[in-house]
Write an enzyme that holds these catalytic residues in place. Structure first.
Site, short mmCIF file in Angstrom:
data_model
loop_
_atom_site.label_atom_id
_atom_site.label_comp_id
_atom_site.label_asym_id
_atom_site.label_seq_id
_atom_site.Cartn_x
_atom_site.Cartn_y
_atom_site.Cartn_z
N GLU A 458 5.96 49.96 33.41
CA GLU A 458 6.17 48.91 32.40
C GLU A 458 5.05 48.91 31.36
OE1 GLU A 458 7.30 45.02 33.67
OE2 GLU A 458 8.80 45.76 35.07
N GLY A 459 4.67 50.09 30.91
CA GLY A 459 3.61 50.24 29.92
C GLY A 459 2.31 50.61 30.60
#
Length: 781
Positions: A458-459
Site C-alpha cells: 500500500e505504498g
C-alpha cells in the site's frame, strides 16, 4: 535581538500599507509575479491532479495553518466502539483466534484451517464494512480497525485475510461507485463469503508507480452469453495479489483504450477498474507467493486478450477511465485503517508479553525489569504503542465522520508501521535467545520476521515518506497554494490573475504572520499561547509547544515552496523531513486528544507525557534537519533565527519519566490493561502468551515469599548446599525451614510458569522431513 524585532515590525507595517492599495499592487507587483509563477509552476499530470483531488483535508490543514484551533480538534468527539462492535471483539474475534495455531499453519498446514475459513464467512468477518441492507455487519471504520488490531495480536494470516476484503478492494469500490445492479448482486454474496475477493493492481513493471501499469484493454465488440455486445479485450500480468489464489471475484485495474471510437472521441480513456469472476474464460490465477512465511494467500494473476462486457466495469460503462480517481479516493480511506491497525496489534502483543516477560525473567538475582537499560527500552515500547493507538483511533474516527484524509492516511501508514517495527525490534532485543529460536513456544519471532510485508505494501514506506506526505500535503493542506496553482493554469489569464492576486497576497500575509508568530513563540517559550479548549492543566504546556512548532512548520514550508518551487519534489530528503515534522505534529495532537477522550486517567498521564515529548523532539529534529540542509544558506540562517531563535528547545523524555512509563508494562493493573486493550490472551498456560500472563501474576503473588527466600539465602545458612542455586533455591530454603509451605507453593507455581516462559523449542537434527517440525519439545521441559 530587540533591534531585529523593531526592523521586522517596520518592514511588516510598511509593506502592509503599500499592499493595501489594490490597483497599485496588481499593476506593479501581481502582474509580474503572476507571469513568473506561470512559467515556473509545474504542470500537474492527470494522475497527479486526480491524486490531489482525492480525499479531504482535515486536522492536518489546521497544523498547516500555523495556528491550530484546539477547540476544533476536541469538537470531533470521542472515538468509541458500539456495543455490538465490542461484543464482536469479545466473542467472535476471540473464537476465531482460538481456531488458529500460528506454528501449525506456518510449518504444517501452510494455510488457515478449514474451520477458520468457514467461521470467517458465517460470522461475517468478510463483510465488516458492508451495510446491513446488503447483509453485512455495517461496522464503523473504528470497529473495522479494532477487529484487525485484535486479530493481529495473534496471527498475521488471520488479520490479512480479514482486512483485504474490507479495505481497498471490490466491496469498498462497489459501495462507492458500483451500479445498483452490481451492488445488489455482489455485496450480499461478499458479505456471506460466497465470493472471496481480490484486487489486482500491482504489475512487475509498476509497483509504487501504479499509475504506469502496462496492463491494457481495447474496447471492441464480441460474443457474450450468445449475443454480440460492446466489451473489451483485456491483457494483464499482476503479482503480489492478496487472496488471488483463493479468490472467486477478481478486481482488476488496467488502462483502457478506444482506438475505433466506439465510446466517443477519446482514444486513451485512462485507468479503469473492473470486476471479473475468477472462472471467467481466459482468467489465469497463478500459484502462490510465500511472503516471509506469512500464510495468507497471495499470488499472481494473468490474462491475454480476455473478452469481457463493459458491464464488468465497476460503475458500468460510464465509469470507464475513472479508475485512478476511484483508487485514490478509496485508498485515502482504506490506507488509514488496515495497516495501522495491524501494526498496532503487533505492538500491543509485544508490549503486553514482553513487559510481563521482563518481570518473570531474572538475571543477577533480580527481574530484568529492574535494570535501567531494560526500562529505557520498555518505555519506548509503551510510549510508542500509546502514540500509535492514539493516531489509529483518531484517524479511523475521522473516516467515520465522513472524512477521506488522503494526507493523514499516508502519515499513519508510514509512521505507525515504522513505530510498530521499532516496537517489535525492541521486544526482540529484550527477550534475547527466546525470540530467535522459532517454535511453538516463540510468541514474537514470526511478527519480527514478517515486519517488511507491511512496510512494503500500500505504498512503499520510503516513497510514502519522501514523495507523498509533504508532496501531497503541501498542496492539499496549504490554505492558498492550490488556489495559486489553479489560477496559474487558468487559460483565461485575466481571470487567472484576479484569482492569483487574491490567493497570493493572502498567502504573503499568512507567511508574514507565521514568521512573527514563530519568532515570538520561540523567544517566549510559547508561554503566552492561548489555548481555546478546556484541556487538562498538566497537558497545556504541550498544546503551547505544538502551536509554536505548527507556526515554525508553516513558515519553513512556505519558504521552501517559495524558493525551491517545483524543484522541491526532487529534493526528496528535504520533503521527507518536512513531512516528518507535519506527521509528528499530527501524532502529538492525537495523543493529547486520546488523553482527553479517555477521561484524563491519572495513571495514563506518564504515557501521554512521554509520547508527546517524544513526538515534539522528533518534530524539532526534522526541522533542524531541514535548516541544516536547506540549499539557500541565507534563507536557512533567517529561518533558524525565526523558528529556533534560542536554539534547540525540545528535549526527549527524561530517564525518570521513562522509568515510570516502563513500570506500566511490568505490573498487572488498569494502566497496563488500557494500554494493551483488546489483546488476544488465551486462558491456557500451554499457550506461550497465556503462559506469560499467568507467570506475571504468579511472580507478583510470590514477591513477598521471594524476598524472604533471598534474605534467608544471604544469611549464610545454606553455605555448601548444592541446591542453593538460582534454579533450586526454593527447595533448599524450604528444606531448611526458611519459608512456610504456603510460601513454598507460591514459589513452586512461579518457578513452573517461569520455566515454561523461558523455554525454547528443539527439534530432530534432520529437518528435511516435514514431520520433524511437528516434533517440537520445550527446553527446559
Amino acid at each position: 535581538m530587540y533591534l531585529f524585532i523593531a526592523l521586522l515590525l517596520v518592514v511588516v507595517v510598511g509593506a502592509g500599507l503599500l499592499l493595501a492599495n489594490e490597483p497599485w499592487r496588481q499593476k506593479y507587483l501581481t502582474r509580474r509575479i503572476y507571469h513568473v509563477f506561470r512559467r515556473v509552476v509545474p504542470t500537474l499530470s492527470d494522475t497527479e491532479r486526480e491524486a490531489l483531488d482525492a480525499g479531504t483535508v482535515w486536522w492536518e490543514g489546521q497544523l498547516f495553518s500555523g495556528k491550530p484551533q484546539w477547540a476544533t480538534l476536541h469538537s470531533y468527539g470521542r472515538a468509541a466502539l458500539s456495543g455490538e462492535e465490542q461484543a464482536f471483539l469479545d466473542n467472535e474475534v476471540e473464537a476465531l483466534c482460538g481456531m488458529v495455531n500460528d506454528w501449525e499453519i506456518t510449518t504444517q498446514q501452510y494455510d488457515l484451517p478449514a474451520e477458520a475459513w468457514q467461521y470467517m464467512k458465517t460470522a461475517g468477518f468478510l463483510g465488516l464494512i458492508i451495510p446491513r441492507e446488503y447483509g453485512g455487519k455495517g461496522f464503523t471504520a473504528l470497529g473495522h480497525s479494532a477487529v484487525v488490531r485484535k486479530l493481529s495480536t495473534h496471527n498475521s494470516a488471520l488479520a490479512v485475510t480479514v482486512m483485504v476484503p474490507n479495505s481497498l478492494g471490490p466491496a469498498e469500490l462497489l459501495l462507492e461507485y458500483g451500479t445498483e445492479e452490481q451492488k445488489q448482486h455482489y455485496l450480499p454474496r461478499l458479505a456471506r463469503g460466497d465470493e472471496i475477493p481480490a484486487f489486482a493492481l500491482t504489475s512487475p513493471w509498476a509497483g509504487s508507480d501504479a499509475g504506469a501499469i502496462p496492463d491494457f484493454g481495447i474496447v471492441c465488440k464480441g460474443m457474450w452469453e450468445g449475443r454480440e455486445v460492446l466489451g473489451m479485450r483485456v491483457t494483464w500480468d499482476k503479482r503480489y495479489i492478496t487472496l488471488a489464489p483463493v479468490c472467486t471475484l477478481l478486481g482488476l485495474a488496467f488502462r483502457l483504450y478506444d482506438p475505433d471510437g466506439l465510446l466517443g472521441n477519446t482514444q486513451d480513456l485512462g485507468i479503469t477498474c473492473a470486476l471479473v469472476p475468477a472462472d471467467h474464460p481466459g482468467v489465469e490465477i497463478g500459484r502462490r507467493h510465500l511472503p516471509l512465511d506469512a500464510m495468507f494467500m497471495n499470488g499472481p494473476t494473468r490474462g491475454t486478450d480476455v473478452f469481457m462486457p463493459l458491464e464488468f466495469i465497476i460503475g458500468g460503462p460510464a465509469m470507464a477511465g475513472q479508475g485512478w480517481r476511484m483508487l485514490m479516493e478509496s485508498l485515502a480511506a482504506g490506507r488509514s485503517i488496515s495497516l495501522p491497525a495491524s501494526f498496532c496489534g503487533m505492538a500491543a502483543l509485544t508490549a503486553r508479553s514482553v513487559g510481563a516477560y521482563c518481570t518473570v525473567r531474572s538475571q543477577f538475582n533480580a527481574p530484568i525489569a529492574k535494570f535501567e537499560g531494560v526500562q529505557e527500552v520498555l518505555a519506548r515500547i509503551a510510549g510508542n504503542l500509546y502514540a500509535m493507538d492514539a493516531a489509529r483511533a483518531m484517524t479511523a474516527h475521522g473516516v467515520d465522520l465522513g472524512e477521506r484524509p488522503s494526507v493523514v492516511s499516508a502519515i499513519v501508514k508510514y509512521h505507525l508501521t515504522e513505530r510498530g517495527r521499532a516496537v517489535v525490534n525492541d521486544g526482540m532485543d529484550l527477550i534475547g535467545g527466546k525470540g530467535i529460536c522459532l517454535g511453538p513456544s516463540n510468541f514474537l519471532g514470526r511478527a519480527y520476521q514478517q515486519l517488511p510485508v507491511g512496510i512494503t505494501v500500500e505504498g512503499a514506506n520510503i516513497l510514502t515518506r519522501s514523495l507523498i506526505i509533504f508532496g501531497q500535503g503541501a498542496i492539499r493542506c496549504h490554505p492558498y497554494l492550490l488556489a495559486e496553482m489553479q489560477a496559474a493554469q487558468d487559460t483565461d489569464t485575466n481571470r487567472g490573475m484576479q484569482a492569483f492576486d487574491k490567493a497570493f497576497w493572502s498567502h504573503a500575509r499568512h507567511t508574514a504572520f507565521n514568521a512573527l508568530r514563530a519568532f515570538w513563540h520561540g523567544i517566549s517559550g510559547a508561554v503566552f499561547v492561548r489555548i481555546d479548549a478546556n484541556v487538562a492543566p498538566s497537558m497545556r504546556p504541550h498544546y503551547r509547544q505544538l502551536t509554536r512548532y505548527s507556526a515554525a512548520f508553516a513558515l519553513t514550508a512556505d519558504v521552501a515552496l517559495l524558493l525551491l518551487g517545483g524543484a522541491l519534489k526532487f529534493r526528496e530528503q528535504l520533503s521527507a523531513r518536512l513531512g516528518d515534522m507535519l506527521s509528528q505534529l499530527y501524532i502529538a495532537s492525537a495523543i493529547l486528544k486520546r488523553y482527553e477522550d479517555e477521561g484524563r486517567q491519572p495513571g495514563d498521564a506518564v504515557l501521554a507525557h512521554w509520547a508527546v515529548l517524544d513526538a515534539l523532539n522528533r518534530a524539532e529534529l526534522a526541522l533542524d534537519g531541514v535548516l541544516r540542509n536547506f540549499p539557500n544558506r541565507t534563507a536557512a540562517v533567517i529561518l533558524r533565527i525565526l523558528a529556533l531563535p534560542l536554539g534547540r528547545w525540545s528535549r526527549p523524555p527524561s530517564d525518570a519519566l521513562a522509568r515510570r512509563v516502563a513500570k506500566v508494562l511490568t505490573r498487572p493493573g488498569h494502566e497496563r490493561d488500557r494500554l494493551t486493550f483488546n489483546c488476544y490472551v488465551p486462558q491456557n498456560e500451554n499457550d506461550p502468551v497465556g503462559a506469560i500472563e499467568a507467570a506475571l501474576h504468579a511472580t507478583v503473588a510470590a514477591e513477598v515469599a521471594e524476598k524472604k527466600l533471598r534474605k534467608y539465602a544471604q544469611s549464610g545458612k545454606l553455605e555448601g548446599n548444592p541446591n542453593a542455586n538460582v534454579r533450586d533455591m526454593a527447595d533448599a530454603v524450604y528444606a531448611a525451614g526458611g519459608i512456610t509451605s504456603e510460601e513454598f507453593e507460591l514459589l513452586l507455581r512461579r518457578n513452573a510458569l517461569r520455566d515454561r516462559v523461558i523455554a525454547v523449542d528443539d527439534f530432530p537434527r534432520d529437518l528435511s522431513d516435514p514431520a520433524a517440525r511437528a516434533d517440537a519439545r520445550r527446553h527446559p521441559a
